[in-house]
Structures are given as C-alpha cells and as structure tokens.
Write an enzyme that holds these catalytic residues in place. Structure first.
Site, PDB file in Angstrom:
ATOM      1  N   SER A 254       0.827  -1.167  -0.541  1.00  0.00           N
ATOM      2  CA  SER A 254      -0.107   0.179   0.055  1.00  0.00           C
ATOM      3  C   SER A 254       0.584   1.157   0.187  1.00  0.00           C
ATOM      4  O   SER A 254       0.368   1.960  -0.241  1.00  0.00           O
ATOM      5  CB  SER A 254      -1.021  -0.190   1.411  1.00  0.00           C
ATOM      6  OG  SER A 254      -0.213  -0.171   2.230  1.00  0.00           O
ATOM      7  N   HIS A 255       2.054   0.842   0.762  1.00  0.00           N
ATOM      8  CA  HIS A 255       3.225   2.540   0.311  1.00  0.00           C
ATOM      9  C   HIS A 255       3.988   2.354  -0.315  1.00  0.00           C
ATOM     10  O   HIS A 255       5.184   2.749  -0.845  1.00  0.00           O
ATOM     11  CB  HIS A 255       3.849   2.815   1.482  1.00  0.00           C
ATOM     12  CG  HIS A 255       2.575   3.304   2.602  1.00  0.00           C
ATOM     13  ND1 HIS A 255       2.351   2.162   3.509  1.00  0.00           N
ATOM     14  CD2 HIS A 255       2.874   4.499   3.094  1.00  0.00           C
ATOM     15  CE1 HIS A 255       1.615   2.850   4.459  1.00  0.00           C
ATOM     16  NE2 HIS A 255       1.482   4.191   3.881  1.00  0.00           N
TER      17      HIS A 255
ATOM     18  N   LYS B  62      -7.681   0.360  24.421  1.00  0.00           N
ATOM     19  CA  LYS B  62      -5.939   0.332  24.544  1.00  0.00           C
ATOM     20  C   LYS B  62      -5.557   1.545  22.925  1.00  0.00           C
ATOM     21  O   LYS B  62      -4.594   1.494  23.476  1.00  0.00           O
ATOM     22  CB  LYS B  62      -5.638  -0.834  24.074  1.00  0.00           C
ATOM     23  CG  LYS B  62      -6.190  -1.951  25.554  1.00  0.00           C
ATOM     24  CD  LYS B  62      -5.839  -3.131  26.082  1.00  0.00           C
ATOM     25  CE  LYS B  62      -6.495  -3.686  27.270  1.00  0.00           C
ATOM     26  NZ  LYS B  62      -6.277  -4.766  27.485  1.00  0.00           N
TER      27      LYS B  62
ATOM     28  N   ASP C 198      -4.326   0.480   3.010  1.00  0.00           N
ATOM     29  CA  ASP C 198      -5.091  -0.787   2.908  1.00  0.00           C
ATOM     30  C   ASP C 198      -6.255  -1.017   2.966  1.00  0.00           C
ATOM     31  O   ASP C 198      -6.999  -1.579   2.459  1.00  0.00           O
ATOM     32  CB  ASP C 198      -4.752  -1.721   3.876  1.00  0.00           C
ATOM     33  CG  ASP C 198      -3.184  -1.856   4.028  1.00  0.00           C
ATOM     34  OD1 ASP C 198      -2.527  -2.374   2.971  1.00  0.00           O
ATOM     35  OD2 ASP C 198      -1.775  -2.235   5.000  1.00  0.00           O
TER      36      ASP C 198
ATOM     37  N   HIS D 210       4.351  13.129   4.758  1.00  0.00           N
ATOM     38  CA  HIS D 210       4.612  11.930   4.965  1.00  0.00           C
ATOM     39  C   HIS D 210       5.226  10.775   4.618  1.00  0.00           C
ATOM     40  O   HIS D 210       6.241  10.773   3.780  1.00  0.00           O
ATOM     41  CB  HIS D 210       3.430  10.981   3.526  1.00  0.00           C
ATOM     42  CG  HIS D 210       2.855   9.383   3.699  1.00  0.00           C
ATOM     43  ND1 HIS D 210       2.174   9.247   4.752  1.00  0.00           N
ATOM     44  CD2 HIS D 210       2.791   8.498   2.969  1.00  0.00           C
ATOM     45  CE1 HIS D 210       1.797   8.153   4.625  1.00  0.00           C
ATOM     46  NE2 HIS D 210       2.345   7.540   3.681  1.00  0.00           N
TER      47      HIS D 210
ATOM     48  N   ALA E 172       5.722   3.763   5.499  1.00  0.00           N
ATOM     49  CA  ALA E 172       6.082   2.447   6.238  1.00  0.00           C
ATOM     50  C   ALA E 172       7.142   2.885   7.123  1.00  0.00           C
ATOM     51  O   ALA E 172       8.247   3.049   6.327  1.00  0.00           O
ATOM     52  CB  ALA E 172       6.120   1.842   5.492  1.00  0.00           C
ATOM     53  N   LEU E 173       7.759   2.466   8.516  1.00  0.00           N
ATOM     54  CA  LEU E 173       8.509   3.731   9.471  1.00  0.00           C
ATOM     55  C   LEU E 173       9.439   2.290   9.564  1.00  0.00           C
ATOM     56  O   LEU E 173      10.549   2.994   9.866  1.00  0.00           O
ATOM     57  CB  LEU E 173       7.214   3.546  11.061  1.00  0.00           C
ATOM     58  CG  LEU E 173       6.701   4.767  11.359  1.00  0.00           C
ATOM     59  CD1 LEU E 173       5.496   4.818  10.241  1.00  0.00           C
ATOM     60  CD2 LEU E 173       6.729   5.065  12.767  1.00  0.00           C
TER      61      LEU E 173
ATOM     62  N   PRO F 161       7.156 -10.916  15.402  1.00  0.00           N
ATOM     63  CA  PRO F 161       6.297  -9.450  14.820  1.00  0.00           C
ATOM     64  C   PRO F 161       7.200  -9.145  13.726  1.00  0.00           C
ATOM     65  O   PRO F 161       8.754  -8.097  13.850  1.00  0.00           O
ATOM     66  CB  PRO F 161       6.119  -8.861  15.603  1.00  0.00           C
ATOM     67  CG  PRO F 161       5.976  -9.423  17.141  1.00  0.00           C
ATOM     68  CD  PRO F 161       6.899 -10.866  16.296  1.00  0.00           C
TER      69      PRO F 161
ATOM     70  N   ASP G 123       6.311  -2.424  12.642  1.00  0.00           N
ATOM     71  CA  ASP G 123       5.641  -1.599  12.352  1.00  0.00           C
ATOM     72  C   ASP G 123       4.573  -1.847  12.236  1.00  0.00           C
ATOM     73  O   ASP G 123       3.355  -1.955  11.459  1.00  0.00           O
ATOM     74  CB  ASP G 123       6.198  -0.459  11.556  1.00  0.00           C
ATOM     75  CG  ASP G 123       6.501  -0.972  10.153  1.00  0.00           C
ATOM     76  OD1 ASP G 123       5.814  -2.070   9.845  1.00  0.00           O
ATOM     77  OD2 ASP G 123       5.599   0.434   9.037  1.00  0.00           O
TER      78      ASP G 123
HETATM   79  P1  NDP Z   1       0.046  -4.806   9.838  1.00  0.00           P
HETATM   80  O1  NDP Z   1      -1.266  -4.991  10.840  1.00  0.00           O
HETATM   81  O2  NDP Z   1      -0.222  -5.203   8.851  1.00  0.00           O
HETATM   82  O3  NDP Z   1       0.961  -5.836  10.372  1.00  0.00           O
HETATM   83  C1  NDP Z   1       1.482  -4.699  11.315  1.00  0.00           C
HETATM   84  C2  NDP Z   1       3.685  -5.496  12.215  1.00  0.00           C
HETATM   85  O4  NDP Z   1       2.437  -6.678  12.371  1.00  0.00           O
HETATM   86  C3  NDP Z   1       3.953  -5.752  10.776  1.00  0.00           C
HETATM   87  O5  NDP Z   1       5.626  -5.617  10.979  1.00  0.00           O
HETATM   88  C4  NDP Z   1       3.460  -7.236  10.595  1.00  0.00           C
HETATM   89  O6  NDP Z   1       4.789  -7.370   9.790  1.00  0.00           O
HETATM   90  C5  NDP Z   1       3.475  -7.341  11.648  1.00  0.00           C
HETATM   91  N1  NDP Z   1       2.174  -8.794  11.482  1.00  0.00           N
HETATM   92  C6  NDP Z   1       1.434  -9.040  10.649  1.00  0.00           C
HETATM   93  N2  NDP Z   1       0.619 -10.311  10.988  1.00  0.00           N
HETATM   94  C7  NDP Z   1       2.203 -11.161  11.641  1.00  0.00           C
HETATM   95  C8  NDP Z   1       1.998 -12.463  12.603  1.00  0.00           C
HETATM   96  N3  NDP Z   1       0.656 -12.987  12.017  1.00  0.00           N
HETATM   97  N4  NDP Z   1       2.649 -12.207  13.219  1.00  0.00           N
HETATM   98  C9  NDP Z   1       3.855 -12.103  14.020  1.00  0.00           C
HETATM   99  N5  NDP Z   1       3.922 -10.318  13.341  1.00  0.00           N
HETATM  100  C10 NDP Z   1       2.776 -10.460  12.345  1.00  0.00           C
HETATM  101  O7  NDP Z   1      -0.011  -2.899  10.215  1.00  0.00           O
HETATM  102  P2  NDP Z   1      -0.594  -2.409   9.886  1.00  0.00           P
HETATM  103  O8  NDP Z   1      -1.935  -2.242   8.575  1.00  0.00           O
HETATM  104  O9  NDP Z   1      -1.228  -1.357  11.038  1.00  0.00           O
HETATM  105  O10 NDP Z   1       0.340  -0.964   8.868  1.00  0.00           O
HETATM  106  C11 NDP Z   1       0.362  -1.112   7.852  1.00  0.00           C
HETATM  107  C12 NDP Z   1       1.871  -0.073   7.565  1.00  0.00           C
HETATM  108  O11 NDP Z   1       1.328   0.616   7.144  1.00  0.00           O
HETATM  109  C13 NDP Z   1       3.202  -0.062   8.582  1.00  0.00           C
HETATM  110  O12 NDP Z   1       3.785  -0.489   7.803  1.00  0.00           O
HETATM  111  C14 NDP Z   1       2.807   0.997   8.998  1.00  0.00           C
HETATM  112  O13 NDP Z   1       3.875   1.841   9.055  1.00  0.00           O
HETATM  113  C15 NDP Z   1       2.671   1.937   8.127  1.00  0.00           C
HETATM  114  N6  NDP Z   1       1.621   2.994   8.406  1.00  0.00           N
HETATM  115  C16 NDP Z   1       1.964   4.132   7.708  1.00  0.00           C
HETATM  116  C17 NDP Z   1       1.099   5.353   7.937  1.00  0.00           C
HETATM  117  C18 NDP Z   1       1.729   6.630   7.933  1.00  0.00           C
HETATM  118  O14 NDP Z   1       0.493   8.198   8.346  1.00  0.00           O
HETATM  119  N7  NDP Z   1       2.709   7.147   7.119  1.00  0.00           N
HETATM  120  C19 NDP Z   1       0.171   5.176   8.929  1.00  0.00           C
HETATM  121  C20 NDP Z   1      -0.536   4.597   9.684  1.00  0.00           C
HETATM  122  C21 NDP Z   1       0.618   3.552   8.687  1.00  0.00           C
HETATM  123  P3  NDP Z   1       5.291  -8.424   9.079  1.00  0.00           P
HETATM  124  O15 NDP Z   1       4.070  -8.958   8.185  1.00  0.00           O
HETATM  125  O16 NDP Z   1       6.855  -8.596   7.912  1.00  0.00           O
HETATM  126  O17 NDP Z   1       5.729 -10.096  10.185  1.00  0.00           O
END
Ligand code: NDP
Length: 315
Positions: A21-22, A205, A162, A94, A97-98, A279, A152
């Site tokens: 998505s990014h 939370k 997303d 913007h 992704a962090l 994670p 992140d």
């Molecule tokens: P996700 O819910 O997709 O993932 C969150 C984290 O959990 C990731 O590090 C992912 O890493 C990990 N994860 C996912 N599934 C599992 C699992 N089954 N077990 C363990 N770890 C897991 O993230 P979000 O949808 O909340 O966010 C997506 C992205 O958007 C991020 O990169 C965030 O930085 C970015 N973002 C940026 C914003 C901005 O304004 N700049 C605003 C909001 C989000 P992995 O799947 O690689 O293991």
C-alpha cells in the site's frame, strides 16, 4: 533528483518487503503533492542539534525521507556517545512505512522507536468524530547473527491505504475496521472509505497508543495535529505535514552485558511456537523471495500508472 531518488527507494522497498500500500500505488499521490504545490520537490532539510542528545529537523516542506537520511549518521553517533538520542522532524510530508527508518538504526546496533501522527481518521474509543490519525509506530532491535527485529503498525485496526486497496478490489476486511454511514462498525472497506472513520485497534487500548503517538509525534516535534487539515484541504492534498519522533538507544551503554543473549532467548521462545513468528519477520521472507525472483507487480496497478506489463519488464 535527490527527492525523486529518496521516494523511488521507499516505493521500491515497500513493493519488495511490503506494505504494498506504500509502494507504486503511492505514485499518483506523490505527483499530486508536487503538482498542487503542496510539497517542495527541491527540499533541502536542515538538521540542528538543539540539546546534548536531541536533533531537530526542518523538512523544508519536502518528504520526510530526505530529512531522516541526513539525520541518520549524527543520530547514530549521538546515541553511541550518550546511550540515548532523539530526532524530531516537522515541516515534512508523509513518512509512509516506518519500518525502513527504524531498520537502518538497528542495523547500526541501536534499538529504535519511531512514531508519526497522520490525518484525523480515527475516533477516540467510544466517540465518533476522528481525532487521531492512524498514528503508526515502529520498534527495531539488533538480533544476534540475523537481520534485526523490526515491526511497525498503525494504531487503527487497519491502515488507511489498506482500506483503500481493499475498497478498490471490492474486498471485505477480516474484522470490522471502521464505521459505516450510520456509525456502525463494518467490514465493508468501501463503506469505510466513504466515511473515513476508522476504528482504533483493541478498543480503548488502541486509543491510548494513538494518543501517545499524537503527543510524541505532532506535539513534541511541532508537526500539524491530525485534526489540522485545512491547509491540506486547500491544496486538495492527500497527506498532511505530520510530526515525527525517533528515539535511538545504544544497548551497549545501558549496563546489561547479556542484552544480545536475552534477545536471542526471546526470539527462540517465539519461534518454538508452531504457527508463530517474530513480528516483522514476514518482510524478510518477502525480501528473500524478491531477491530470488524479482518483485511481482500487479498488472492492474501498472496499467493505472500508464505502464504495460511488457514495458515495465523491459523499462
Ligand atoms: P499490519 O497489521 O499489516 O502489520 C503490523 C506488524 O505486524 C508488521 O510489522 C507485520 O510484519 C507484523 N505481523 C503481521 N502479521 C503477523 C503475524 N501473524 N505474526 C507476527 N507479526 C505479524 O500493519 P498496519 O496495517 O497497521 O500498517 C501497515 C503499514 O502502514 C506499516 O508499515 C505502517 O508503518 C504504515 N503506516 C503509515 C502511516 C503514515 O501515516 N505514515 C499511517 C499508518 C500506517 P510482517 O507481516 O512483515 O511480519
């Protein structure tokens, strides 16, 4: 050219490791921000040391990646010298992704925590009107003998980009991620894309975390609050000028010689659980696949950007 290179690297890494998505899907948004005059395509950020362990960035109205790239080496040096250093950045666009920003610090042996606020899309738990952005955070840490731990995540159930991708594809979310027009939680991504009212993760939370990010991001750095969107609206822009805070810690200066061993034990305990992963390690699997076979890009996305699959392969 410096701005384009920084954004191109971010887009390529996001396509490779996720979040897609990014990745390329962001190109029209980047273009819009420059064409409307909202973002400065020739930004030249300023980084100033304002306290023994604090760096402050002014992004010169460009994208955050330029400022963070300039701040990285001095931030690492300060954290190694003092054990704990911080970087804040405002007047920037913007962060996307962090994960890539914190990962670079963990590769240098530091623990990194990063937050950024965004555009008001998420109501406080119990309320309706969005107050917080999807306010994401990231944590990264060196891991003995392997790539760093890096996760992140947004503080909403699902990140906005997303929701937009799912809405475009006509997909439902796995769990309610926002409110529909009548204020009810829904899995209908298109309905959430209409209301732009997203739910915080884990109810109250998630609201606590979003609040922390808003304060550490916008308030501390001097970015625009998630609710301050008038300027963005004036430009018809798709992002806001948020506030970013990055905290870097050098574990070698915190007095526990067994730190690396303790991290290894925590990782081992997670990986001993069938079906569990550390994670953020999903990104490493995607990276390995891409390194072996290239980065797959959705045909429809390429077409929407004006490329054909054939020209993308050769071009
Ligand atoms: P996700 O819910 O997709 O993932 C969150 C984290 O959990 C990731 O590090 C992912 O890493 C990990 N994860 C996912 N599934 C599992 C699992 N089954 N077990 C363990 N770890 C897991 O993230 P979000 O949808 O909340 O966010 C997506 C992205 O958007 C991020 O990169 C965030 O930085 C970015 N973002 C940026 C914003 C901005 O304004 N700049 C605003 C909001 C989000 P992995 O799947 O690689 O293991």
């Amino acid at each position: 050219a410096k701005n384009a290179a920084a954004l191109a690297e971010l887009v390529a890494k996001s396509e490779r490791d996720g979040p897609k998505s990014h990745g390329l899907a962001m190109l029209p948004r980047y273009r819009q921000s420059f064409e409307s005059g909202y973002a400065n395509p020739a930004a030249s950020p300023q980084i100033t040391q304002i306290a023994p362990s604090v760096l402050r960035g002014d992004g010169d109205n460009g994208y955050y990646q330029l400022a963070s790239a300039e701040a990285r080496a001095p931030l690492i040096a300060l954290a190694q010298e003092t054990g704990l250093a911080g970087f804040t950045c405002a007047n920037c666009h913007h962060l996307a992704a962090l994960r890539f920003d914190t990962e670079a610090l963990a590769e240098a042996g530091l623990i990194a925590i990063c937050v950024v606020n965004s555009l008001a899309l998420s109501g406080p738990h119990g309320g309706q009107k969005p107050v917080f952005g999807t306010n994401p955070m990231s944590f990264a840490c060196p891991r003995p003998g392997r790539a760093p731990i890096v996760w992140d995540q947004s503080s909403s159930v699902v990140a906005l980009m997303d929701i937009k991708l799912a809405a475009q594809r006509g997909e439902k979310l796995e769990a309610p991620g926002g409110l529909d027009a009548s204020g009810r939680p829904t899995t209908d991504a298109a309905a959430i894309n209409d209301t732009l009212s997203l739910l915080p993760f884990a109810a109250h939370k998630g609201t606590g975390i979003a609040l922390m990010v808003e304060i550490l991001g916008a308030a501390l750095a001097g970015g625009r609050l998630s609710t301050q969107t008038e300027e963005k609206a004036g430009f018809g822009a798709l992002n806001v000028k948020p506030g970013v805070t990055m905290i870097a810690l050098d574990p070698a200066r915190w007095g526990h010689d067994g730190f690396a061993e303790a991290v290894a034990q925590i990782v081992e305990a997670i990986e001993a659980e069938p079906g569990a992963r550390v994670p953020g390690d999903g990104r490493l699997a995607k990276r390995a696949t891409a390194e072996a076979g290239g980065i797959p890009v959705d045909d429809a996305l390429l077409k929407s950007l004006g490329y054909s699959a054939k020209s993308a392969k050769t071009g």
